[in-house]
Design a protein around this motif. Structure first.
Motif, PDB file in Angstrom:
ATOM      1  N   TYR A 158       0.815  -1.220   0.000  1.00 58.00           N
ATOM      2  CA  TYR A 158       0.000   0.000   0.000  1.00 58.00           C
ATOM      3  C   TYR A 158       0.850   1.273   0.000  1.00 58.00           C
ATOM      4  N   GLY A 159       2.037   1.186   0.591  1.00 56.29           N
ATOM      5  CA  GLY A 159       2.914   2.355   0.602  1.00 56.29           C
ATOM      6  C   GLY A 159       3.905   2.337  -0.543  1.00 56.29           C
ATOM      7  N   GLU A 160       4.033   1.191  -1.202  1.00 53.95           N
ATOM      8  CA  GLU A 160       5.009   1.010  -2.291  1.00 53.95           C
ATOM      9  C   GLU A 160       6.414   1.438  -1.836  1.00 53.95           C
ATOM     10  N   GLU A 161       6.744   1.016  -0.613  1.00 59.16           N
ATOM     11  CA  GLU A 161       8.012   1.384   0.019  1.00 59.16           C
ATOM     12  C   GLU A 161       8.954   0.181   0.043  1.00 59.16           C
ATOM     13  N   ARG A 162      10.115   0.318  -0.610  1.00 59.84           N
ATOM     14  CA  ARG A 162      11.017  -0.837  -0.747  1.00 59.84           C
ATOM     15  C   ARG A 162      11.771  -1.172   0.540  1.00 59.84           C
ATOM     16  N   HIS A 163      11.810  -0.244   1.498  1.00 57.52           N
ATOM     17  CA  HIS A 163      12.475  -0.545   2.778  1.00 57.52           C
ATOM     18  C   HIS A 163      11.478  -1.091   3.808  1.00 57.52           C
ATOM     19  N   SER A 164      10.426  -1.729   3.332  1.00 57.49           N
ATOM     20  CA  SER A 164       9.326  -2.144   4.217  1.00 57.49           C
ATOM     21  C   SER A 164       9.783  -3.084   5.335  1.00 57.49           C
ATOM     22  N   ARG A 165      10.718  -3.988   5.040  1.00 58.46           N
ATOM     23  CA  ARG A 165      11.167  -4.948   6.066  1.00 58.46           C
ATOM     24  C   ARG A 165      11.846  -4.230   7.225  1.00 58.46           C
ATOM     25  N   LYS A 166      12.800  -3.374   6.875  1.00 59.03           N
ATOM     26  CA  LYS A 166      13.544  -2.636   7.911  1.00 59.03           C
ATOM     27  C   LYS A 166      12.616  -1.750   8.742  1.00 59.03           C
ATOM     28  N   ILE A 167      11.705  -1.092   8.044  1.00 60.88           N
ATOM     29  CA  ILE A 167      10.805  -0.160   8.735  1.00 60.88           C
ATOM     30  C   ILE A 167       9.857  -0.917   9.668  1.00 60.88           C
ATOM     31  N   ALA A 168       9.284  -2.019   9.192  1.00 61.94           N
ATOM     32  CA  ALA A 168       8.370  -2.809  10.025  1.00 61.94           C
ATOM     33  C   ALA A 168       9.077  -3.336  11.259  1.00 61.94           C
ATOM     34  N   ARG A 169      10.297  -3.811  11.069  1.00 58.31           N
ATOM     35  CA  ARG A 169      11.076  -4.325  12.203  1.00 58.31           C
ATOM     36  C   ARG A 169      11.345  -3.218  13.219  1.00 58.31           C
ATOM     37  N   GLU A 170      11.709  -2.040  12.737  1.00 58.85           N
ATOM     38  CA  GLU A 170      12.008  -0.909  13.627  1.00 58.85           C
ATOM     39  C   GLU A 170      10.764  -0.469  14.402  1.00 58.85           C
ATOM     40  N   ILE A 171       9.639  -0.426  13.726  1.00 56.96           N
ATOM     41  CA  ILE A 171       8.391  -0.039  14.397  1.00 56.96           C
ATOM     42  C   ILE A 171       8.078  -1.020  15.523  1.00 56.96           C
ATOM     43  N   ILE A 172       8.219  -2.299  15.244  1.00 58.85           N
ATOM     44  CA  ILE A 172       7.925  -3.326  16.256  1.00 58.85           C
ATOM     45  C   ILE A 172       8.898  -3.217  17.428  1.00 58.85           C
ATOM     46  N   ASP A 173      10.162  -2.955  17.144  1.00 60.66           N
ATOM     47  CA  ASP A 173      11.160  -2.799  18.217  1.00 60.66           C
ATOM     48  C   ASP A 173      10.866  -1.597  19.114  1.00 60.66           C
ATOM     49  N   ARG A 174      10.178  -0.595  18.568  1.00 65.27           N
ATOM     50  CA  ARG A 174       9.906   0.637  19.330  1.00 65.27           C
ATOM     51  C   ARG A 174       8.537   0.631  20.019  1.00 65.27           C
ATOM     52  N   ARG A 175       7.770  -0.407  19.851  1.00 59.09           N
ATOM     53  CA  ARG A 175       6.438  -0.425  20.448  1.00 59.09           C
ATOM     54  C   ARG A 175       6.488  -0.237  21.961  1.00 59.09           C
ATOM     55  N   PRO A 176       5.496   0.519  22.533  1.00 59.39           N
ATOM     56  CA  PRO A 176       4.379   1.161  21.859  1.00 59.39           C
ATOM     57  C   PRO A 176       4.787   2.471  21.167  1.00 59.39           C
ATOM     58  N   VAL A 177       4.281   2.645  19.943  1.00 59.84           N
ATOM     59  CA  VAL A 177       4.468   3.887  19.189  1.00 59.84           C
ATOM     60  C   VAL A 177       3.158   4.663  19.328  1.00 59.84           C
ATOM     61  N   GLU A 178       3.223   5.831  19.968  1.00 60.64           N
ATOM     62  CA  GLU A 178       1.987   6.507  20.376  1.00 60.64           C
ATOM     63  C   GLU A 178       1.556   7.659  19.473  1.00 60.64           C
ATOM     64  N   THR A 179       2.493   8.329  18.801  1.00 57.52           N
ATOM     65  CA  THR A 179       2.138   9.537  18.051  1.00 57.52           C
ATOM     66  C   THR A 179       2.671   9.482  16.620  1.00 57.52           C
ATOM     67  N   THR A 180       2.191  10.429  15.810  1.00 54.28           N
ATOM     68  CA  THR A 180       2.666  10.532  14.425  1.00 54.28           C
ATOM     69  C   THR A 180       4.166  10.840  14.395  1.00 54.28           C
ATOM     70  N   THR A 181       4.624  11.638  15.343  1.00 52.52           N
ATOM     71  CA  THR A 181       6.053  11.978  15.413  1.00 52.52           C
ATOM     72  C   THR A 181       6.889  10.743  15.724  1.00 52.52           C
ATOM     73  N   GLU A 182       6.421   9.915  16.629  1.00 54.68           N
ATOM     74  CA  GLU A 182       7.152   8.687  16.983  1.00 54.68           C
ATOM     75  C   GLU A 182       7.200   7.726  15.787  1.00 54.68           C
ATOM     76  N   LEU A 183       6.117   7.687  15.002  1.00 54.63           N
ATOM     77  CA  LEU A 183       6.112   6.837  13.808  1.00 54.63           C
ATOM     78  C   LEU A 183       7.109   7.373  12.777  1.00 54.63           C
ATOM     79  N   ARG A 184       7.118   8.668  12.602  1.00 53.96           N
ATOM     80  CA  ARG A 184       8.073   9.284  11.667  1.00 53.96           C
ATOM     81  C   ARG A 184       9.509   9.008  12.106  1.00 53.96           C
ATOM     82  N   ASP A 185       9.759   9.141  13.411  1.00 52.61           N
ATOM     83  CA  ASP A 185      11.110   8.883  13.953  1.00 52.61           C
ATOM     84  C   ASP A 185      11.558   7.451  13.660  1.00 52.61           C
ATOM     85  N   ALA A 186      10.628   6.510  13.768  1.00 49.95           N
ATOM     86  CA  ALA A 186      10.967   5.103  13.517  1.00 49.95           C
ATOM     87  C   ALA A 186      11.401   4.900  12.065  1.00 49.95           C
ATOM     88  N   VAL A 187      10.707   5.548  11.137  1.00 49.45           N
ATOM     89  CA  VAL A 187      11.066   5.430   9.717  1.00 49.45           C
ATOM     90  C   VAL A 187      12.423   6.094   9.468  1.00 49.45           C
TER      91      VAL A 187
END
Length: 310
Positions: A158-187
């Motif tokens: 859906y995002g057509e993002e080629r770094h999807s594996r790295k980004i998904a892993r980083e998001i999971i490692d940072r959980r809980p991700v509470e805000t839009t800023t925290e999500l941006r920081d993870a990417v």
């Protein structure tokens, strides 16, 4: 309306072009299936006669309130709902009688600018991204509860993002991700260089599409629009990324989502719809200069064909 009672006005994209293609009968019945702040609807009404009818549909309460305050016209009425349920939302007596349907698939300026809605990564806000209170799943649930595989696939497909594996892993490692800023920081923690901001935008797009089931709803509204319009009736669809445009292109080619043209016993093509825009219609340089949101817009227009002819 939101806490500050401000509605950020949306500048309608490809306004003249969509009206020129859509209005074939000034006394007809038209549907603005993505009402927003009512910009396209006002332009449509200016081209219609007194006996015409225009119905605006939107799932966003704030948009409906703004549009109804802005449009004071007896020919106009509005319905709350997701356009994916078009055939349920429209009264049965209008089925097969509609002259034209407009689908402007972009986010509204208001949705982007209202940080509380969680669509933008430019300001801090909650991870929401719901276009309507009719939807149950929030971006917070997608980001914090989905499995690695599901999150990776959403970001990739859906995002057509080629770094999807790295980004998904980083998001999971940072959980809980509470805000839009925290999500941006993870990417931004795993994607570097000049395309970093594009990756952030793609991740937000992918999650937003999942939250609102946007592609499923688009497929549904195209099918139902074909049933709703009369012979010679038109559908104008304005899309903003390749996923949407691909779906529209296939459907306008054949009247189905495979883009496969059916043939009769004699090998004659049997398509209930025909694209009449000659491919993609894009905004002019002048429009893009005035409204940068128009840059990625692509419009296609199709007309319902009488298959009994010939």
């Amino acid at each position: 309306m939101s806490k500050n009672e401000t509605y950020y006005e949306h500048q309608p994209v490809l306004l003249d072009e969509s009206i020129d293609y859509l209005v074939t009968d000034s006394s007809g019945i038209y549907i603005d299936a993505t009402l927003g702040g009512g910009g396209h609807s006002l332009a449509l009404l200016s081209q219609l006669d007194n006996d015409a009818q225009l119905i605006g549909i939107d799932q966003d309460d704030e948009a409906l309130t703004a549009a109804n305050e802005r449009i004071d016209d007896p020919r106009f009425s509005s319905i709350k709902g997701n356009f994916g349920y078009l055939s349920r939302l429209l009264p049965p007596e209008l089925h097969g009688k509609i002259t034209g349907i407009l689908l402007d698939l972009g986010l509204s300026t208001h949705q982007i600018k209202e940080a509380e809605r969680g669509f933008t990564f430019q300001e801090e806000g909650p991870l929401d991204m719901r276009m309507s209170n009719l939807r149950g799943v929030t971006a917070h649930q997608v980001v914090n509860e989905y499995s690695y595989e599901d999150l990776r696939d959403i970001i990739y497909h859906y995002g057509e993002e080629r770094h999807s594996r790295k980004i998904a892993r980083e998001i999971i490692d940072r959980r809980p991700v509470e805000t839009t800023t925290e999500l941006r920081d993870a990417v931004e923690a795993v994607v570097y260089g000049q395309h970093q901001i594009k990756s952030v935008a793609r991740v937000f797009q992918g999650i937003r599409i999942e939250v609102n089931r946007e592609l499923d709803m688009l497929r549904q509204v195209l099918e139902q629009s074909l049933d709703m319009i009369k012979i010679g009736g038109r559908i104008a669809a304005i899309s903003y990324h390749s996923l949407e445009d691909r779906i529209v292109k296939k459907f306008f080619k054949a009247g189905n989502h495979e883009g496969k043209i059916e043939k009769d016993f004699y090998g004659h093509p049997q398509t209930p719809i025909e694209e009449i825009s000659g491919g993609i219609i894009r905004p002019s340089e002048e429009e893009i200069e005035k409204n940068s949101a128009a840059r990625s817009a692509k419009m296609r227009v199709a007309e319902k064909i009488d298959q009994s002819e010939g």
